[in-house]
Design an enzyme around this catalytic site. Structure first.
Site, PDB file in Angstrom:
ATOM      1  N   LYS A  47      -2.538   5.178  37.474  1.00  0.00           N
ATOM      2  CA  LYS A  47      -3.535   4.775  38.451  1.00  0.00           C
ATOM      3  C   LYS A  47      -3.207   3.422  39.061  1.00  0.00           C
ATOM      4  O   LYS A  47      -3.760   3.032  40.084  1.00  0.00           O
ATOM      5  CB  LYS A  47      -4.915   4.661  37.774  1.00  0.00           C
ATOM      6  N   GLU A 103       5.129   1.561  42.476  1.00  0.00           N
ATOM      7  CA  GLU A 103       4.718   1.277  41.097  1.00  0.00           C
ATOM      8  C   GLU A 103       4.032  -0.087  41.044  1.00  0.00           C
ATOM      9  O   GLU A 103       4.338  -0.976  41.838  1.00  0.00           O
ATOM     10  CB  GLU A 103       5.991   1.328  40.218  1.00  0.00           C
ATOM     11  N   ASP A 104       3.108  -0.230  40.109  1.00  0.00           N
ATOM     12  CA  ASP A 104       2.415  -1.521  39.990  1.00  0.00           C
ATOM     13  C   ASP A 104       3.298  -2.569  39.328  1.00  0.00           C
ATOM     14  O   ASP A 104       3.413  -3.694  39.813  1.00  0.00           O
ATOM     15  CB  ASP A 104       1.077  -1.360  39.245  1.00  0.00           C
ATOM     16  N   ASP A 107       8.252  -2.914  33.792  1.00  0.00           N
ATOM     17  CA  ASP A 107       8.229  -3.682  32.546  1.00  0.00           C
ATOM     18  C   ASP A 107       9.473  -3.314  31.733  1.00  0.00           C
ATOM     19  O   ASP A 107      10.574  -3.761  32.031  1.00  0.00           O
ATOM     20  CB  ASP A 107       6.913  -3.351  31.831  1.00  0.00           C
ATOM     21  N   LYS A 135       8.855  -7.581  35.580  1.00  0.00           N
ATOM     22  CA  LYS A 135       8.959  -8.397  34.356  1.00  0.00           C
ATOM     23  C   LYS A 135      10.342  -8.182  33.773  1.00  0.00           C
ATOM     24  O   LYS A 135      10.504  -7.463  32.781  1.00  0.00           O
ATOM     25  CB  LYS A 135       7.964  -7.873  33.320  1.00  0.00           C
ATOM     26  N   PHE A 156       0.644 -10.206  29.727  1.00  0.00           N
ATOM     27  CA  PHE A 156      -0.060  -9.002  30.167  1.00  0.00           C
ATOM     28  C   PHE A 156      -0.988  -9.367  31.325  1.00  0.00           C
ATOM     29  O   PHE A 156      -1.876 -10.201  31.172  1.00  0.00           O
ATOM     30  CB  PHE A 156      -0.835  -8.378  29.010  1.00  0.00           C
ATOM     31  N   ASP A 163      -4.826  -2.595  35.047  1.00  0.00           N
ATOM     32  CA  ASP A 163      -5.999  -2.591  34.176  1.00  0.00           C
ATOM     33  C   ASP A 163      -5.731  -3.180  32.800  1.00  0.00           C
ATOM     34  O   ASP A 163      -4.584  -3.323  32.366  1.00  0.00           O
ATOM     35  CB  ASP A 163      -6.457  -1.142  33.953  1.00  0.00           C
TER      36      ASP A 163
HETATM   37  P1  5GP Z   1       7.376   0.390  31.580  1.00  0.00           P
HETATM   38  O1  5GP Z   1       7.531   1.860  31.421  1.00  0.00           O
HETATM   39  O2  5GP Z   1       8.239  -0.218  32.662  1.00  0.00           O
HETATM   40  O3  5GP Z   1       7.470  -0.362  30.287  1.00  0.00           O
HETATM   41  O4  5GP Z   1       5.892   0.122  31.951  1.00  0.00           O
HETATM   42  C1  5GP Z   1       5.390   0.508  33.128  1.00  0.00           C
HETATM   43  C2  5GP Z   1       3.888   0.654  33.034  1.00  0.00           C
HETATM   44  O5  5GP Z   1       3.301  -0.105  31.957  1.00  0.00           O
HETATM   45  C3  5GP Z   1       3.297   0.075  34.281  1.00  0.00           C
HETATM   46  O6  5GP Z   1       3.257   1.035  35.284  1.00  0.00           O
HETATM   47  C4  5GP Z   1       1.925  -0.356  33.821  1.00  0.00           C
HETATM   48  O7  5GP Z   1       1.046   0.714  33.924  1.00  0.00           O
HETATM   49  C5  5GP Z   1       2.111  -0.728  32.377  1.00  0.00           C
HETATM   50  N1  5GP Z   1       2.260  -2.194  32.206  1.00  0.00           N
HETATM   51  C6  5GP Z   1       3.375  -2.877  31.868  1.00  0.00           C
HETATM   52  N2  5GP Z   1       3.141  -4.203  31.818  1.00  0.00           N
HETATM   53  C7  5GP Z   1       1.848  -4.363  32.140  1.00  0.00           C
HETATM   54  C8  5GP Z   1       0.991  -5.511  32.311  1.00  0.00           C
HETATM   55  O8  5GP Z   1       1.347  -6.680  32.156  1.00  0.00           O
HETATM   56  N3  5GP Z   1      -0.299  -5.252  32.666  1.00  0.00           N
HETATM   57  C9  5GP Z   1      -0.780  -3.999  32.866  1.00  0.00           C
HETATM   58  N4  5GP Z   1      -2.053  -3.875  33.220  1.00  0.00           N
HETATM   59  N5  5GP Z   1      -0.010  -2.904  32.729  1.00  0.00           N
HETATM   60  C10 5GP Z   1       1.280  -3.077  32.397  1.00  0.00           C
HETATM   61 MG    MG Z   2       1.871   2.030  36.195  1.00  0.00          MG
END
Ligand code: 5GP
Ligand code: MG
Length: 184
Positions: A47, A103-104, A107, A135, A156, A163
């Site tokens: 979302k 993508e938001d 990470d 990040k 975070f 969220d």
């Molecule tokens: P990844 O698969 O790259 O580790 O993580 C991607 C997803 O993790 C993002 O789309 C997001 O939904 C969530 N995420 C990663 N870091 C954060 C953060 O600092 N805050 C929030 N709210 N969500 C995060």
């Molecule tokens: Mg996401």
């Protein structure tokens, strides 16, 4: 200043509303340069993408359509489980399409590495990854965004679609919550 019930839970602001607006306009312009005449399909990752995507598609006056997928590797926690599940799949054929993944936050890279492979398997003609936040310090998968709004430290963050336990998505800026919000 507009009243906000959530203001008391915010420790600090990392990216202001003004900076978000300015950067999204730049990203829209960059996408236009790359994809003019290609009728791209903007594919948002739900979302978290919903606020950014709404602004981005309007900042980018390309002829395009939009689609959404929901993927989760997070279970109401601040650390990734490392496994990606599709909870809403594509509702259309993407073979031969130029895709813009929205993508938001990038990470560990687990989500986007999975998604990129999946979309190539589905026959996408090209994939452009746009993430609002990056990040890089936490990356475990070899994946980079083609366009990133802001680099953020290993904290975070919430707001502008992101969220914590499904809350704070409507905070209009990117911020960090007070430690007691997580423990409480
Ligand atoms: P990844 O698969 O790259 O580790 O993580 C991607 C997803 O993790 C993002 O789309 C997001 O939904 C969530 N995420 C990663 N870091 C954060 C953060 O600092 N805050 C929030 N709210 N969500 C995060
Ligand atoms: Mg996401």
């Amino acid at each position: 200043m507009m009243k906000s019930e959530m203001e008391n839970d915010i420790l600090k602001v990392l990216v202001t509303e003004e900076d978000l607006q300015r950067r999204v306009a730049e990203l829209g312009e960059a996408l236009y340069q790359r994809l003019e005449g290609k009728n791209p399909l903007f594919l948002g990752v739900l979302k978290g993408c919903f606020v950014f995507m709404a602004d981005l598609v309007r900042a980018c006056q390309l002829k395009c359509d939009v689609e959404f997928m929901a993927l989760s590797s997070y279970r109401n926690a601040t650390v990734s489980s490392g496994k990606v599940e599709i909870s809403r799949d594509l509702h259309q054929d993407v073979a031969g399409r130029h895709l813009v993944i929205v993508e938001d936050i990038l990470d560990s890279g687990t989500t986007l590495a999975f998604l990129k492979d999946y979309l190539l398997f589905k026959g996408a003609a090209s994939i452009t990854i746009v993430t609002l936040l990056d990040k890089p310090s936490r990356r475990t998968k070899a994946i980079t965004a083609d366009l990133a709004g802001f680099e953020v430290p290993d904290e975070f963050v919430v707001g502008y679609g992101l969220d914590y336990c499904q809350q704070y998505r409507n905070v209009p800026y990117i911020g960090v919550l007070k430690p007691e919000v997580y423990s409480g």
